[in-house]
Design an enzyme around this catalytic site. Structure first.
Site, PDB file in Angstrom:
ATOM      1  CG  ASP A  47       0.377  -0.571   0.168  1.00  0.00           C
ATOM      2  OD1 ASP A  47       1.168   0.306   0.576  1.00  0.00           O
ATOM      3  OD2 ASP A  47      -0.287  -0.435  -0.890  1.00  0.00           O
ATOM      4  CG  ASP A  86      -1.949   1.442   3.131  1.00  0.00           C
ATOM      5  OD1 ASP A  86      -2.615   2.496   3.213  1.00  0.00           O
ATOM      6  OD2 ASP A  86      -0.732   1.427   2.866  1.00  0.00           O
ATOM      7  CD  GLU A 185       4.483   7.959  -0.754  1.00  0.00           C
ATOM      8  OE1 GLU A 185       3.396   7.420  -0.421  1.00  0.00           O
ATOM      9  OE2 GLU A 185       5.529   7.319  -0.964  1.00  0.00           O
TER      10      GLU A 185
HETATM   11  O1  KIV Z   1       2.393   1.833   2.808  1.00  0.00           O
HETATM   12  C1  KIV Z   1       2.831   2.771   3.496  1.00  0.00           C
HETATM   13  O2  KIV Z   1       3.709   2.591   4.338  1.00  0.00           O
HETATM   14  C2  KIV Z   1       2.297   4.096   3.252  1.00  0.00           C
HETATM   15  C3  KIV Z   1       3.070   5.246   3.810  1.00  0.00           C
HETATM   16  C4  KIV Z   1       4.323   5.414   3.054  1.00  0.00           C
HETATM   17  C5  KIV Z   1       2.267   6.475   3.841  1.00  0.00           C
HETATM   18  O3  KIV Z   1       1.306   4.241   2.607  1.00  0.00           O
END
Ligand code: KIV
Length: 264
Positions: A47, A86, A185
């Site tokens: 996301d 996501d 993270e």
């Molecule tokens: O949205 C994204 O790019 C992520 C990564 C930072 C793990 O969730």
């Protein structure tokens, strides 16, 4: 790099063999193709698309329609890499039924092979329901951007003993709920190692030190293609912004000077 298709059930095997898992974000067809051709194991339609592609100031504005459209585009370029998408803000937090329906849409309309969602114990039943519907799930602990206001900003999480204990506990709960892996993270490296050692499913670190089973970077950070900020842990491998700028300037100059197109 083996040419074998990466699958969700295969991730635990990569961990047990000690094979590190490489993950990059991808948001469109060419990124999907290049990520795949480079032998990256997982193409993550994050996301983060909201910030680095759509120009929003936050992940919270990203919708199901955005994710479906970008995931479908990436899927048209990916063959070997596992396509993880996501679940955007409010697509899984309202009810478990909603979460299963939306995870299903990401698979059916976005061609995702795995969905990723943020949170600890409170999403365990949701993960269980999605996995029971036949859709693999990757969890996400530590700095969870969809809860940025609750966390009080983008900062390292799990530095205090209570915060660290919660992350350790949540990781085991997500594994028990059926998650195929967990993104960690912005947590301290020592905590990431402890969590990684405690699980049979792989951890994918971002800003969490070298001891996770895999690593992920937002591709636009790696390429120098995002102008707003650069997280301190990012290693920039190219300056694509400058390459594009130079090419566009040269084209503009050629058009204005009459050097392009050439008569012949
Ligand atoms: O949205 C994204 O790019 C992520 C990564 C930072 C793990 O969730």
């Amino acid at each position: 790099m083996e040419n074998k298709k990466v699958t969700a059930p295969g991730l635990a095997g990569m961990k047990s063999c000690g094979e590190k898992i490489s993950v990059l974000t991808a948001y469109d067809y060419p990124m999907g193709r290049i990520v795949d051709d480079a032998g990256i194991d997982i193409a993550l339609v994050g996301d983060s698309v909201g910030r680095v592609v759509l120009g929003y100031d936050s992940e919270l504005k990203v919708t199901m329609e955005d994710m479906i459209s970008h995931s479908a585009a990436v899927s048209r370029g990916v063959r070997r890499a596992l396509l993880v998408c996501d679940m955007p803000f409010l697509s899984y937090q309202i009810s478990e039924d909603d979460a299963v329906r939306n995870a299903g849409r990401l698979v059916q309309e976005g061609n995702a092979e795995v969905v990723k969602l943020e949170g600890g114990e409170y999403v365990a039943n949701t993960i269980h329901r999605i996995v029971s519907a036949g859709i693999p799930v990757i969890g996400h602990l530590g700095l969870t951007p969809q809860s940025v206001h609750q966390l009080g900003g983008f900062r390292k999480v799990g530095k205090d003993p209570e915060g660290a204990d919660k992350i350790k506990k949540d990781a085991l709960i997500l594994q028990d709920a059926g998650a195929s892996g967990i993104v960690l993270e912005a947590i301290p490296a020592a905590l990431a190692k402890e969590v990684t050692d405690s699980l049979s499913i792989p951890t994918i670190g971002i800003g969490s030190g070298p001891d996770c089973d895999g690593q992920v970077i937002v591709t636009h950070d790696l390429l120098g293609l995002f102008d707003k900020f650069k997280p301190s842990f990012v290693k920039q491998y190219a300056d694509v912004w400058q390459v594009m700028l130079k090419a566009f300037e040269n084209y503009s100059r050629d058009v204005k000077d009459g050097a392009f197109p050439e008569r012949k």
